[in-house]
Every structure is written in C-alpha cells, then in structure tokens.
Design a protein around this motif. Structure first.
Motif, short mmCIF file in Angstrom:
data_model
loop_
_atom_site.label_atom_id
_atom_site.label_comp_id
_atom_site.label_asym_id
_atom_site.label_seq_id
_atom_site.Cartn_x
_atom_site.Cartn_y
_atom_site.Cartn_z
N LEU A 24 -6.76 -0.18 -4.68
CA LEU A 24 -6.71 0.18 -3.17
C LEU A 24 -8.05 0.73 -2.65
O LEU A 24 -8.34 0.39 -1.40
CB LEU A 24 -5.67 1.59 -3.07
N MET A 25 -8.70 1.73 -3.35
CA MET A 25 -10.23 2.23 -2.97
C MET A 25 -11.08 1.05 -3.11
O MET A 25 -11.81 1.11 -2.11
CB MET A 25 -10.49 3.57 -4.20
N ASP A 26 -11.08 0.34 -4.00
CA ASP A 26 -11.94 -0.87 -4.05
C ASP A 26 -12.03 -1.51 -2.76
O ASP A 26 -12.81 -1.96 -2.22
CB ASP A 26 -11.72 -1.61 -5.35
N LEU A 79 -0.32 -2.17 -5.08
CA LEU A 79 -1.80 -2.08 -5.42
C LEU A 79 -1.90 -1.00 -6.37
O LEU A 79 -1.44 -0.03 -6.29
CB LEU A 79 -2.85 -2.05 -4.50
N ARG A 80 -2.78 -1.01 -7.49
CA ARG A 80 -3.10 0.17 -8.27
C ARG A 80 -3.96 1.05 -7.62
O ARG A 80 -4.69 0.45 -6.54
CB ARG A 80 -3.80 -0.30 -9.69
N PHE A 120 0.69 -1.40 0.11
CA PHE A 120 -0.05 0.22 0.21
C PHE A 120 0.91 1.07 -0.04
O PHE A 120 0.36 2.14 0.44
CB PHE A 120 -0.87 -0.01 1.33
N ASP A 121 2.00 1.38 -0.64
CA ASP A 121 3.08 2.33 -0.40
C ASP A 121 2.92 3.51 -1.66
O ASP A 121 4.03 3.66 -2.06
CB ASP A 121 4.23 1.92 -0.15
N LEU A 122 1.74 3.63 -1.96
CA LEU A 122 1.30 4.45 -3.40
C LEU A 122 1.94 6.11 -2.81
O LEU A 122 2.15 6.91 -3.85
CB LEU A 122 -0.01 4.61 -3.76
#
Lengths: 196, 440
Positions: B339-341, B334-335, B243-245
């Motif tokens: 991530l939001m989904d 993750l894209r 989750f390191d966007l």
C-alpha cells in the motif's frame, strides 16, 4: 450587518478554539480545538471573499497538519494527561510569559499606530509599521486564484523557491536523523524476510 | 460579487431557494446511499454466485431500510475506557463531510460550452423566474471544497479509533491516517492536472469546459493517466477494498468501528457508502463531463432540458459505482508495505511527472518554446520527447535509489540480497537471514 454577525461568530470560534488549545489537559482535545480555531479563520477568509485562501486553510492546516499532529500523538502514545507542574527547561515559564507580553504589545502597537497615512488617500493602504505601500487590489471571483498565482510566481518567486528548498532540507534532515541509527536498532521488515 | 447574503441583504426568495436546494440534496443523498448499499450487496452476491437480499421489498430493495431500523433499536454502548465526548462526536465528523461534498456536484442541467451564443444555458435552469444551477452550491473554488472535505472526513475514522480506548480500533485509525496522508497527495496532484486543463476551480465550469466534444472530455484532454491515478487514490481514500486495511476483519476485528453499535455504527456505515457515491460523482464531474453529453450526435438533437443532464449524469455515475463494487469483489486486499509503495513510489511520482508534462505541453502549444521556428506542433512533439527521456531517467534513478536503500538496510542487518528470477521483488537469502535472527 450580516458581515458583522458572521465576524462575531467566527471570531468567537477562533478565540474559543485557541483557549481550548492552551487549557485542555488532553493533547487530543488540544488538537481538536486547534481545528475549530482554523475553521473560524477559514470563515473569516470567506467573509473577506478570499475563497481560495479559506479552503487552502482547511486543506493544509485543518486537514493535513492537524492530522499529522494527531497521528504523532497516537503513535507515540502521549495521549494522556501530562504533568505540567515541572518545568522542562529552567526559566521556561518566565521567558514564555515575557515573549507573550512582548508579542501582544507588538500586535496592539500595530493596531493603534498603523492604518492609512494621513498624507495619502486611505485606499493606498500605506502602513506605519513597514512604511511600504500595501497592495490593495479588489478581487473578483474569477481573478482571485489567478492574481494570487501570478503574484506568487513572479514578484515573490524567490521567497517561494526558498520555502521549497527549506522544506526539502527539512525532509532530508529528518531522513538522515532516522537512518543514522545503529544496526542493532534495525527491525528486519524487508519483504521476504518474514518467511526466513 | 459574492454571496447575496453577505452583500445586499437577505432576499426571501433566495432563502427559500437555498433551503429547497439543501433539502433536495440531503434527500437525494440519503436515497442514493440506501440504494447504493442495496446495489453493492446485490452485485457482490451475483459476482460470488449468491442471490443476495431478496426478501424485504421487491428485489430486496428495502433491506437497507430494515437494517437501519434494526440498528436504531439496538443497545447503544459507550465503552468504559473511552473518551465519551469524542466517541459520540466521531460518527458525525465522518458523516457531515460526506454529505457536504455532494453539494458541489452538478447533477443536472444542460451544458453546451458556448458562452457567447444566444440562449446559452451552461448548466443553469430557470424555475419560478429564478436562474439557478443544479447543485447545492456553485462555489468559485468548488473542487477545492471536495479536497477539503475529503481531508476532514479522516477525522471521523481517526477519532473513532482513538476514543474507543482499545487496541484494535486504535491500530485501525493509525492505519487510516497513514493511508489518507499517503494518497491525498496523489489525489490532489491528479486533480491539479484537471484544473490545469480546465482552467477553473468551479465544478460547473469544469463540466461546461468538457461539453460537446469527446476530445474535450478531461479524461482525453489530461491524457488518461490522471484519471487512473485518481481512481486508484480515490478508492484508497474511501478505504474501500482492495485498500480496506483500516477495517481488515481478519486482523483488526472491525478496525475503527469495533466498539461502535446501534445508530452510531449506522452513521459510519452511511458515511462510508455516501462517500462512495460522492467519489463516483466527483470522478464523473472531473473526467467525464458530469451531466453534459459525452459527444454531439448530429442525428439526434439533444433536447436541452435539465432532466437529460440528470439521466446522463446518473448513467455515468452508475458505471463507476459498479466499478467500485467490482473492485471489491475481485481484488484481494493489499499488504501494508505494498500500500505504501504504491502510494509513495508509484502514484505520486507518476502524477507529479505528468502534471509537469501537461504544463510543458501547454507552454509549447502557445508557441513559447521556439525549438522549431513557427511550429508549435513540432515544438510540442519535441517537448514530449524530452519529457519522456527525462521521465525515463527519473524512473531509473528512483528504482536504483529504492534498490540501494533496501540493500543498505539489509546489509546493516547482516543480511544479503538474492535476486529472485521469478518475481520483480528481491527476496532475502534464507540461511543468512536465519543467522541474523539468531544474533539478535
């Protein structure tokens, strides 16, 4: 004594933060001052031994709400010094001033005319404004949350449900407002379309 | 009740005690962070078939110290377009909540979940005639303190990105904020399941309620799902891979800390690893009984000394730190839409539904449902069945709503949906999509 010192320090933080919200020119600095103010309020709650309220104050207001403020400020790019010379609405300033003076008057009046009724014992906490008896119950650490929860979900269940409904309506309204745009504004961002 | 400072004046012994606790917590945090950095680099190296740090000190243990000293002597830059005050403030806003959270974690002591028995300890030890708990502060609402600090930690990242006055950090901080808001809800809801089962908000109370029996551990008592949700949401809250966007190097240079150098960068680095250690400690406290033994071994009589608790706590913590590093070495990032989904359409509904189910089960076990006369067990089974039927219906509705929304949006844009038999997701017909792009 320690109570008094803590009160003075946290009250100074609350007032300083509140002044910062109004006086700083940069919206991000305003939001930061607001956090400071909320923190002062949380400390005031702790002095009153309302630990749960203090931490909820930080989680909800200091954490979630101001984060959202900042998010909107950053996303919309309004994080620069705004021109405040022009009035956005005609007569806005006069009305705001009047409302401010009235509110201050009501608060002062509440301070001077409320307080324990002379007829009843001071602990009964009858106030002059509503005339109803305030519920003053000594809280222990263990019962703090339990009492709050019981009160919220029994005596005040209607208000609680109404608030929940209000928030749902707000959410639905926000979605409807956003979704009602024409197709020409739509940005194609569905999965798979990027490859097309 | 309340803190002795606020009521019956200040006792000199109490002051000394508090100062000692704070110093111990602080030192422990620093050492733990230093070792965590080394541990992560070493384990990731081994998983990637490298050796990792091996020059400074035995097994490269002093590598972090060397890096820290190096960073200290680097040039300290403040960009011209930055907001200098906020730019300098941000690293501390990141670091302080990271340290404060650790104070509510019970790190040692022996718990026996027996409030009545003579000589019951329940986590407290006595040193110099003073009874105390092995944690910086035992707040009556300790676990909310963790939530409060984790929601404040985001300010450091957010303001660092904004105050840098350049594009990439700002993008990083906007991502960080959206991510934190999305996953905080799931984190809080799975935490609520633990609170529901434990019946207390105090961390030492939560640990004590889990002592002595495997079935009493919260991971079992809350039915595994809150633990899984908490682990995922916790990793997202830490901004750790996958989750390191926030600091995706390929897209954002360094994300929020692109413009930071020298000791300010070191502070962010420290905060990040400190948060990892703290999150591991919180998971151990919430779901695995902290310093309490996992189960009672009748053959080995656990000596109820505080250091046994510390060893148990540390062993459990190490498992989770390894899992965090393992995630990083294994999972691709993750894209953003994934991530939001995951946050909004999977974790929040699951944790909310599970919380309601847990509540319903408790009501049924108390015998307040009354589907079957005088049989709380049968009631519980019935409640569970009803809950699963409702849950299934809810899931079907949600899925249908998501699909409808997607079809509608594509229809508005003049695209059509083509079901892809190979994947769960629906893809868009390419020919029509091409036309639509031409029309814009």
């Amino acid at each position: 004594m320690v109570d008094l010192i803590s009160f003075i320090i946290s009250a100074a933080i609350v007032l300083g933060g509140a002044l910062g919200v109004v006086l700083f020119a940069n919206p991000v600095h305003n939001a930061l001052s607001l956090i400071a103010s909320f923190f002062g309020v949380a400390v005031l709650f702790i002095i009153q031994e309302a630990h749960f309220l203090a931490l909820v104050q930080i989680v909800v207001y200091g954490g979630a709400i101001v984060v959202l403020f900042l998010f909107v400020i950053m996303l919309l790019g309004v994080d620069r010094i705004e021109a405040v010379e022009e009035e956005a609405l005609v007569g806005q300033r006069g009305t705001a001033l009047l409302a401010g003076v009235l509110l201050f008057g009501v608060l002062l009046g509440g301070l001077f005319f409320s307080g324990p009724d002379a007829d009843v014992a001071p602990e009964a906490g009858r106030t002059a404004i509503t005339g109803r008896q305030a519920q003053v119950v000594p809280l222990t650490d263990e019962q703090n949350v339990t009492q709050l929860g019981r009160d919220l979900f029994t005596r005040n269940i209607l208000a609680f449900e109404a608030t929940g409904l209000l928030l749902t309506i707000a959410t639905v309204g926000a979605v409807v407002l956003v979704r009602n745009r024409g197709a020409e504004d739509l940005v194609v961002d569905e999965p798979g379309s990027a490859a097309a | 009740m309340g803190h002795p400072f606020l009521n019956d004046g200040v006792n000199f012994g109490d002051v000394i005690m508090v100062i000692v606790m704070v110093v111990i917590s602080f030192t422990l945090c620093l050492v733990a962070t230093m070792l965590m950095v080394w541990f992560e680099r070493k384990v990731v190296s081994r998983l990637q078939n490298r050796i990792g740090p091996n020059v400074a000190g035995p097994f490269g243990l002093l590598q972090t110290l060397a890096d820290g000293i190096k960073l200290f002597f680097k040039e300290d830059l403040v960009p011209t377009r930055s907001d200098p005050f906020v730019f300098k403030l941000a690293p501390y806003l990141s670091l302080i909540p990271a340290f404060l959270t650790f104070t509510v974690v019970p790190i040692a002591g022996s718990f026996d979940n027996d409030p009545i028995a003579e000589g019951s300890v329940n986590g407290s030890s006595t040193i110099f005639g003073r009874e105390f708990l092995w944690q910086g502060a035992d707040l009556p609402v300790g676990i909310l303190f963790f939530l409060a600090m984790s929601s404040l930690g985001i300010y450091g990242i957010m303001l660092a990105g904004w105050s840098s006055g350049s594009k990439y950090p700002l993008l990083g901080s906007v991502r960080a904020t959206a991510q934190a808001i999305s996953y905080e809800a799931a984190l809080g809801l799975s935490l609520a399941a633990v609170i529901l089962v434990s019946g207390t908000l105090s961390t030492s109370g939560i640990v004590n309620g889990q002592a002595g029996d495997l079935a009493r551990l919260n991971i079992v008592a809350t039915g595994f799902i809150p633990f899984i949700v908490f682990l995922i949401a916790g990793t997202a809250e830490l901004n750790r891979p996958p989750f390191d966007l926030v600091e995706a190097e390929q897209e954002l240079v360094g994300g929020f800390h692109t413009e930071y150098s020298s000791i300010r960068f070191a502070l962010f680095f420290l905060a990040e690893f400190m948060n990892t250690v703290t999150m591991g400690a919180i998971i151990v406290t919430l779901f695995f009984g902290g310093p309490a033994p996992l189960f009672d071994l009748p053959l080995i009589d656990f000596p109820s000394a505080w250091y046994i608790g510390f060893i148990l706590f540390f062993a459990k913590l190490l498992v989770f730190l390894f899992i965090f590093v393992w995630f990083r070495a294994t999972l691709p990032r993750l894209r953003y839409d994934q991530l939001m989904d995951l946050g909004w359409k999977v974790l929040i509904p699951i944790s909310l539904g599970w919380l309601i189910v847990l509540g319903a089960i408790r009501v049924a076990q108390d015998g307040n449902v009354g589907i079957f006369d005088n049989s709380p067990t049968a009631d519980t089974v019935a409640v569970l069945l009803i809950a699963f039927v409702i849950g299934g219906l809810g899931y079907a509705l949600l899925r249908k709503a998501v699909e409808n929304a997607r079809t509608d949006r594509l229809a508005e844009a003049g695209l059509t949906m083509v079901a892809n038999p190979d994947s769960d997701e629906l893809s868009v017909g390419s020919a029509t999509a091409h036309d639509a792009h031409g029309g814009h």
